[in-house]
Enzyme design. Structure first.
Site, PDB file in Angstrom:
ATOM      1  N   CYS A   1     -40.786-115.313 -36.487  1.00 18.69           N
ATOM      2  CA  CYS A   1     -41.731-116.439 -36.588  1.00 18.69           C
ATOM      3  C   CYS A   1     -43.262-116.109 -36.281  1.00 18.69           C
ATOM      4  CB  CYS A   1     -41.457-117.432 -35.265  1.00 18.69           C
ATOM      5  SG  CYS A   1     -41.405-116.600 -33.706  1.00 18.69           S
TER       6      CYS A   1
ATOM      7  N   ASP B   1     -44.232-125.682 -37.541  1.00 23.62           N
ATOM      8  CA  ASP B   1     -43.217-124.690 -36.695  1.00 23.62           C
ATOM      9  C   ASP B   1     -42.418-123.989 -37.630  1.00 23.62           C
ATOM     10  OD1 ASP B   1     -41.375-123.912 -34.705  1.00 23.62           O
ATOM     11  OD2 ASP B   1     -40.905-126.067 -34.262  1.00 23.62           O
TER      12      ASP B   1
ATOM     13  N   HIS C   1     -39.675-122.303 -36.986  1.00 27.22           N
ATOM     14  CA  HIS C   1     -38.224-122.153 -36.224  1.00 27.22           C
ATOM     15  C   HIS C   1     -37.432-123.179 -36.854  1.00 27.22           C
ATOM     16  CE1 HIS C   1     -41.352-120.730 -33.207  1.00 27.22           C
ATOM     17  NE2 HIS C   1     -40.318-119.785 -32.948  1.00 27.22           N
TER      18      HIS C   1
END
Length: 384
Positions: free
Chosen positions: A87, A281, A283
């Site tokens: 990430c 994001d 993820h």
């Protein structure tokens, strides 16, 4: 790990999944652009001509990089995905992709529904998930090996900044100055300890100029430049005294965001409203996509996000990194003036300081002049 499990893990780390705008009428700043939110607009009564719609379009035009699966294994490993560990690398790819997009198409560019421009596809192409792609996760791991980057291991913001510096240097040496995949110098603004040991980093203009000269191989005194500022702003979380300055950086037209989040759950922060940060994001697990200028009909929807998420800035891990892109010398000078003003208004807690040369740096005072005189100290800072 399935996407649902990843999302639950991410929410446990970053906190509840907060979406939309906080219940406030405060201005929103998105990478140097201000959106003035009125009470009527905040109630949800909007159409395509409103400020909220413009904000949504701007946010959804920012480049999203997420976990990918199905790529060729990393060297000497069996990893074909970066799920659970990539990430921070993905967050850094977003920041650099955004800088490239600003360089090629300008800050005002937004993604429309028609076929994408060639410059847009050329921006995404080097971020493919294979070694032939210049800025792939594969090549970042190779370039950052000496800073701890490895397939399967999470990495912090300082290490990823140094990995980008190493990768940019490698690519510069392999390519002539007119055909650089990354058409800008990369400069790390570091503290006197040159690492993660604290102290306000120092932007030395002399060093930034040297970075531009090296990038152009001596052909130009100044080139476009991306400034990366790794910071440690507290112990377990960001010290509240730094939050006003963090918010203020998003008013800089040179801002390309912040790499930050929590240990093991990095995000790319692109905007603020009061003390909340809006982020992209990484993820989410998505299949590998091949994007290049020869495939104008390729689906690039996986590189964008329509959901506006935010996180309280005070909950971020104190280890983070700021990014700024300066198109030319005038833009850099403007950035230095803004940074100087921000440092002066920081009540003794500057994010970073500015100096002209190394002779003005006192190693024990993190960027201030040796002389104890405040007037002479300010003169040294203002040699822009």
């Amino acid at each position: 790990m399935a996407s649902g499990a990843i999302r639950r893990f991410q929410e446990r780390v970053l906190g509840p999944n907060r979406t939309g705008l906080p219940s406030t009428t405060s201005d929103v700043w998105l990478l140097g652009v201000c959106y003035k939110i009125s009470a009527d607009e905040n109630s949800g009564e909007t159409d395509t001509g409103t400020v909220l719609a413009a904000l949504q379009l701007d946010f959804s035009s920012k480049i999203l990089m997420t976990y990918r699966k199905g790529f060729e294994p990393f060297r000497d490993t069996t990893y074909t995905s970066d799920v659970n560990w990539g990430c921070m690398i993905r967050s850094s790819q977003m920041l650099f992709a955004q800088a490239l997009l600003f360089h090629r198409l300008g800050r005002a560019w937004t993604k429309k529904s028609e076929l994408p421009e060639q410059e847009y596809l050329e921006t995404l192409e080097p971020f493919g998930d294979s070694e032939p792609s210049a800025f792939s996760i594969h090549n970042l791991i190779i370039a950052g090996a000496s800073y701890g980057l490895a397939a399967g291991s999470w990495v912090g913001p300082y290490a990823i900044c140094r990995a980008w510096e190493s990768l940019a240097c490698k690519k510069r040496k392999q390519t002539d100055s007119k055909n650089q995949t990354l058409p800008m110098a990369v400069h790390i603004v570091s503290g006197s300890e040159d690492g993660e040991r604290g102290g306000a980093p120092i932007l030395c203009i002399e060093d930034a100029t040297k970075s531009c000269l090296e990038f152009s191989k001596g052909q130009s005194e100044w080139t476009p430049i991306i400034l990366l500022v790794p910071l440690v702003l507290g112990l377990d979380s960001v010290n509240p005294r730094y939050i006003p300055s963090l918010v203020a950086t998003f008013t800089f037209p040179q801002s390309v965001g912040i790499l930050g989040g929590k240990p093991g759950a990095s995000t790319y922060i692109v905007g603020v409203q009061e003390d909340k940060g809006f982020y992209l994001d990484p993820h989410e697990v998505q299949q590998v996509v091949t994007v290049n200028k020869e495939t104008p009909d390729v689906d690039t929807s996986s590189y964008h996000c329509n959901v506006l998420r935010y996180v309280p800035l005070e909950s971020l891990d104190p280890s983070l990194a700021l990014g700024f892109y300066c198109r030319d010398k005038d833009d850099f000078d403007d950035f230095c003036l803004r940074a100087l003003k921000l440092a002066e208004e920081s009540n003794g807690a500057p994010l970073f300081t500015v100096t002209q040369t190394h002779t003005a740096i006192n190693q024990s005072n993190y960027g201030f002049a040796d002389d104890d005189s405040e007037d002479e100290r300010e003169d040294d800072w203002q040699m822009l």
